[in-house]
Write an enzyme that holds these catalytic residues in place. Structure first.
Site, PDB file in Angstrom:
ATOM      1  N   ALA A   1       0.812  -1.223   0.000  1.00  0.00           N
ATOM      2  CA  ALA A   1       0.000   0.000   0.000  1.00  0.00           C
ATOM      3  C   ALA A   1       0.844   1.270   0.000  1.00  0.00           C
ATOM      4  O   ALA A   1       0.406   2.308  -0.497  1.00  0.00           O
ATOM      5  CB  ALA A   1      -0.931  -0.024   1.205  1.00  0.00           C
TER       6      ALA A   1
ATOM      7  N   THR B   1       0.477   5.639  -1.400  1.00  0.00           N
ATOM      8  CA  THR B   1       0.042   6.709  -0.470  1.00  0.00           C
ATOM      9  C   THR B   1       0.273   8.090  -1.097  1.00  0.00           C
ATOM     10  O   THR B   1      -0.508   9.010  -0.862  1.00  0.00           O
ATOM     11  CB  THR B   1       0.770   6.635   0.892  1.00  0.00           C
ATOM     12  OG1 THR B   1       2.176   6.631   0.669  1.00  0.00           O
ATOM     13  CG2 THR B   1       0.372   5.403   1.672  1.00  0.00           C
TER      14      THR B   1
ATOM     15  N   PHE C   1      -2.829   0.846   5.390  1.00  0.00           N
ATOM     16  CA  PHE C   1      -3.479   0.328   6.596  1.00  0.00           C
ATOM     17  C   PHE C   1      -2.562   0.416   7.812  1.00  0.00           C
ATOM     18  O   PHE C   1      -2.971   0.790   8.885  1.00  0.00           O
ATOM     19  CB  PHE C   1      -3.897  -1.138   6.404  1.00  0.00           C
ATOM     20  CG  PHE C   1      -5.134  -1.316   5.560  1.00  0.00           C
ATOM     21  CD1 PHE C   1      -5.864  -0.233   5.123  1.00  0.00           C
ATOM     22  CD2 PHE C   1      -5.568  -2.587   5.227  1.00  0.00           C
ATOM     23  CE1 PHE C   1      -7.004  -0.392   4.357  1.00  0.00           C
ATOM     24  CE2 PHE C   1      -6.715  -2.773   4.460  1.00  0.00           C
ATOM     25  CZ  PHE C   1      -7.432  -1.680   4.019  1.00  0.00           C
TER      26      PHE C   1
ATOM     27  N   GLN D   1       0.308  -6.068  -3.851  1.00  0.00           N
ATOM     28  CA  GLN D   1      -0.767  -6.364  -2.900  1.00  0.00           C
ATOM     29  C   GLN D   1      -1.918  -5.378  -3.104  1.00  0.00           C
ATOM     30  O   GLN D   1      -2.954  -5.509  -2.484  1.00  0.00           O
ATOM     31  CB  GLN D   1      -0.255  -6.218  -1.466  1.00  0.00           C
ATOM     32  CG  GLN D   1       0.874  -7.152  -1.111  1.00  0.00           C
ATOM     33  CD  GLN D   1       1.351  -6.907   0.318  1.00  0.00           C
ATOM     34  OE1 GLN D   1       0.818  -7.455   1.275  1.00  0.00           O
ATOM     35  NE2 GLN D   1       2.347  -6.078   0.467  1.00  0.00           N
TER      36      GLN D   1
ATOM     37  N   HIS E   1      -4.002  -9.517  -4.440  1.00  0.00           N
ATOM     38  CA  HIS E   1      -5.189  -9.243  -3.618  1.00  0.00           C
ATOM     39  C   HIS E   1      -6.387  -8.790  -4.454  1.00  0.00           C
ATOM     40  O   HIS E   1      -7.339  -8.227  -3.921  1.00  0.00           O
ATOM     41  CB  HIS E   1      -4.864  -8.204  -2.528  1.00  0.00           C
ATOM     42  CG  HIS E   1      -3.979  -8.738  -1.446  1.00  0.00           C
ATOM     43  ND1 HIS E   1      -3.369  -7.946  -0.500  1.00  0.00           N
ATOM     44  CD2 HIS E   1      -3.593 -10.006  -1.146  1.00  0.00           C
ATOM     45  CE1 HIS E   1      -2.642  -8.705   0.318  1.00  0.00           C
ATOM     46  NE2 HIS E   1      -2.763  -9.957  -0.057  1.00  0.00           N
TER      47      HIS E   1
ATOM     48  N   CYS F   1     -21.825 -18.848 -10.214  1.00  0.00           N
ATOM     49  CA  CYS F   1     -21.356 -19.363 -11.511  1.00  0.00           C
ATOM     50  C   CYS F   1     -20.039 -18.738 -11.960  1.00  0.00           C
ATOM     51  O   CYS F   1     -19.547 -19.068 -13.043  1.00  0.00           O
ATOM     52  CB  CYS F   1     -22.428 -19.168 -12.575  1.00  0.00           C
ATOM     53  SG  CYS F   1     -22.656 -17.442 -13.071  1.00  0.00           S
TER      54      CYS F   1
ATOM     55  N   CYS G   1     -26.299 -11.672 -10.087  1.00  0.00           N
ATOM     56  CA  CYS G   1     -25.628 -12.083 -11.316  1.00  0.00           C
ATOM     57  C   CYS G   1     -26.643 -12.089 -12.456  1.00  0.00           C
ATOM     58  O   CYS G   1     -27.720 -12.688 -12.317  1.00  0.00           O
ATOM     59  CB  CYS G   1     -25.047 -13.485 -11.117  1.00  0.00           C
ATOM     60  SG  CYS G   1     -24.402 -14.199 -12.625  1.00  0.00           S
TER      61      CYS G   1
ATOM     62  N   SER H   1       4.972  -3.259   4.520  1.00  0.00           N
ATOM     63  CA  SER H   1       5.454  -3.512   5.887  1.00  0.00           C
ATOM     64  C   SER H   1       5.993  -4.935   6.007  1.00  0.00           C
ATOM     65  O   SER H   1       6.630  -5.281   6.987  1.00  0.00           O
ATOM     66  CB  SER H   1       4.302  -3.323   6.877  1.00  0.00           C
ATOM     67  OG  SER H   1       3.305  -4.306   6.645  1.00  0.00           O
TER      68      SER H   1
ATOM     69  N   ASN I   1      11.034   1.580   2.001  1.00  0.00           N
ATOM     70  CA  ASN I   1       9.839   1.704   2.838  1.00  0.00           C
ATOM     71  C   ASN I   1      10.056   2.814   3.853  1.00  0.00           C
ATOM     72  O   ASN I   1      11.172   2.999   4.335  1.00  0.00           O
ATOM     73  CB  ASN I   1       9.562   0.376   3.575  1.00  0.00           C
ATOM     74  CG  ASN I   1       8.125   0.259   4.042  1.00  0.00           C
ATOM     75  OD1 ASN I   1       7.207   0.358   3.229  1.00  0.00           O
ATOM     76  ND2 ASN I   1       7.921   0.078   5.325  1.00  0.00           N
TER      77      ASN I   1
HETATM   78  P1  NAD Z   1       1.498  -2.812   4.149  1.00  0.00           P
HETATM   79  O1  NAD Z   1       1.532  -3.761   5.257  1.00  0.00           O
HETATM   80  O2  NAD Z   1       2.208  -3.214   2.934  1.00  0.00           O
HETATM   81  O3  NAD Z   1       2.065  -1.376   4.753  1.00  0.00           O
HETATM   82  C1  NAD Z   1       2.368  -0.241   3.994  1.00  0.00           C
HETATM   83  C2  NAD Z   1       3.800   0.197   4.290  1.00  0.00           C
HETATM   84  O4  NAD Z   1       4.120   1.270   3.403  1.00  0.00           O
HETATM   85  C3  NAD Z   1       4.026   0.732   5.714  1.00  0.00           C
HETATM   86  O5  NAD Z   1       5.114   0.063   6.323  1.00  0.00           O
HETATM   87  C4  NAD Z   1       4.360   2.232   5.516  1.00  0.00           C
HETATM   88  O6  NAD Z   1       5.350   2.707   6.406  1.00  0.00           O
HETATM   89  C5  NAD Z   1       4.875   2.257   4.105  1.00  0.00           C
HETATM   90  N1  NAD Z   1       4.674   3.531   3.401  1.00  0.00           N
HETATM   91  C6  NAD Z   1       3.622   4.382   3.471  1.00  0.00           C
HETATM   92  N2  NAD Z   1       3.778   5.428   2.625  1.00  0.00           N
HETATM   93  C7  NAD Z   1       4.974   5.218   1.999  1.00  0.00           C
HETATM   94  C8  NAD Z   1       5.695   5.936   1.014  1.00  0.00           C
HETATM   95  N3  NAD Z   1       5.243   7.097   0.497  1.00  0.00           N
HETATM   96  N4  NAD Z   1       6.883   5.439   0.587  1.00  0.00           N
HETATM   97  C9  NAD Z   1       7.379   4.280   1.106  1.00  0.00           C
HETATM   98  N5  NAD Z   1       6.739   3.562   2.067  1.00  0.00           N
HETATM   99  C10 NAD Z   1       5.537   4.019   2.492  1.00  0.00           C
HETATM  100  O7  NAD Z   1       0.118  -2.524   3.660  1.00  0.00           O
HETATM  101  P2  NAD Z   1      -1.132  -2.174   4.544  1.00  0.00           P
HETATM  102  O8  NAD Z   1      -1.223  -0.698   4.512  1.00  0.00           O
HETATM  103  O9  NAD Z   1      -1.039  -2.824   5.884  1.00  0.00           O
HETATM  104  O10 NAD Z   1      -2.303  -2.831   3.731  1.00  0.00           O
HETATM  105  C11 NAD Z   1      -2.592  -4.213   3.842  1.00  0.00           C
HETATM  106  C12 NAD Z   1      -3.234  -4.692   2.596  1.00  0.00           C
HETATM  107  O11 NAD Z   1      -4.431  -3.942   2.351  1.00  0.00           O
HETATM  108  C13 NAD Z   1      -2.378  -4.462   1.372  1.00  0.00           C
HETATM  109  O12 NAD Z   1      -1.522  -5.513   1.211  1.00  0.00           O
HETATM  110  C14 NAD Z   1      -3.441  -4.292   0.291  1.00  0.00           C
HETATM  111  O13 NAD Z   1      -3.898  -5.542  -0.137  1.00  0.00           O
HETATM  112  C15 NAD Z   1      -4.598  -3.613   0.982  1.00  0.00           C
HETATM  113  N6  NAD Z   1      -4.558  -2.165   0.733  1.00  0.00           N
HETATM  114  C16 NAD Z   1      -4.492  -1.751  -0.581  1.00  0.00           C
HETATM  115  C17 NAD Z   1      -4.428  -0.401  -0.865  1.00  0.00           C
HETATM  116  C18 NAD Z   1      -4.318   0.017  -2.310  1.00  0.00           C
HETATM  117  O14 NAD Z   1      -4.739  -0.724  -3.201  1.00  0.00           O
HETATM  118  N7  NAD Z   1      -3.735   1.184  -2.599  1.00  0.00           N
HETATM  119  C19 NAD Z   1      -4.440   0.548   0.172  1.00  0.00           C
HETATM  120  C20 NAD Z   1      -4.526   0.082   1.507  1.00  0.00           C
HETATM  121  C21 NAD Z   1      -4.576  -1.290   1.767  1.00  0.00           C
END
Ligand code: NAD
Length: 247
Positions: free
Chosen positions: A24, A28, A35, A101, A119, A130, A152, A193, A213
């Site tokens: 994720a 950002t 998350f 992810q 994901h 179906c 559906c 993470s 990260n």
């Molecule tokens: P994650 O466990 O992969 O954590 C995100 C990591 O990214 C954190 O350690 C954070 O410190 C780091 N981070 C944040 N901004 C950053 C940046 N600008 N540069 C570098 N690192 C940065 O993911 P999660 O947030 O725990 O989400 C869990 C799951 O939920 C994901 O694997 C995904 O399937 C889903 N999710 C998807 C999205 C999306 O599609 N954009 C967003 C949120 C959650």
């Protein structure tokens, strides 16, 4: 940071099969909260409870009102410089595949071609009976017309987003990702993470890795280099470092 960038760039150029693994954090800077990060929504139990099979089956009204509205906030965003840099690395022939992810589709929007979404995605929904696929938009329209849960068009079964929820089984894409991880000799992990199982096991299968990260991860000690900074800042500089080494 320059020294660590060079270590990463060298390792990637020396490897035969490089994969990028994203979480994720790569999105950002496109305005989609993560998350678990510092400003993540993990603490918001509501989001986790909403996006669950329990809610989908037990309270479809709640799932298809607030849950879909939540998923909608992840759609329609623009790729950021990190996504663009990853696509560029594939164009340059340095990266073979991106395993993500994320469900936001931003790697494809940036031009990455070999993208494995372990994901799921927010482009489609499917019938739990179906397996017929319909668009996310089509499902939204049904919900807007008060058809909850959406049906559906083929068999009348329950339609759900093509997203892997917390209690879900992993998909065929996870097997494709395992194949890539087995073939790879270097994994660049960006914005993850590395705490979400089983996804985090994938880069761990690869003999060598680099990490970008904001925060430290449990795998930093195993990495050729672990850079704790914004992906949107680091990745374009990594592309430059690779280009410089190739000159
Ligand atoms: P994650 O466990 O992969 O954590 C995100 C990591 O990214 C954190 O350690 C954070 O410190 C780091 N981070 C944040 N901004 C950053 C940046 N600008 N540069 C570098 N690192 C940065 O993911 P999660 O947030 O725990 O989400 C869990 C799951 O939920 C994901 O694997 C995904 O399937 C889903 N999710 C998807 C999205 C999306 O599609 N954009 C967003 C949120 C959650």
């Amino acid at each position: 940071m320059q020294e660590q960038l060079l270590l990463l760039a060298r390792a990637m150029l020396q490897a035969n099969h490089v994969i990028v693994f994203t979480g994720a954090g790569v999105s950002t800077e496109s305005g989609i909260p993560d998350f678990r990060g510092r400003s993540g929504i993990w603490q918001d139990d509501d989001a986790v409870r909403l996006l669950s099979l329990d809610t989908l089956y037990g309270d479809p009204q709640l799932f298809y009102s607030r849950g879909i509205a939540f998923l909608e906030t992840l759609r329609g965003k623009e790729p950021n410089p990190a996504h663009m840099a990853i696509a560029r690395l594939e164009d340059m022939g340095v990266v073979r595949a991106v395993i993500t992810q994320n469900i936001d589709g931003l790697h494809q929007a940036a031009g990455s071609k070999q993208v494995i979404e372990i994901h799921g995605n927010l482009r489609t929904c499917y019938c739990m009976g179906c397996k017929h696929t319909i668009s996310f938009e089509g499902t939204k329209e049904q919900v807007a017309q008060g058809v909850v849960p959406p049906e559906c068009p083929e068999c009348g079964g329950l339609v759900r987003p093509s997203v892997v929820f917390f209690e879900d089984q992993m998909t065929e894409d996870f097997s494709r990702a395992m194949d890539q991880a087995q073939m790879a000799d270097f994994a660049l992990v960006v914005g993850s993470s590395l705490q979400v199982a089983p996804a985090a096991y994938l880069p761990a299968m690869v003999p060598s890795m680099g990490i970008v990260n904001l925060e430290s991860t449990p795998y930093d000690g195993r990495a050729v280099a672990a850079i704790h900074d914004k992906a949107g800042v680091v990745l374009p500089r990594l592309v430059e470092a690779v280009e410089d080494l190739r000159r």
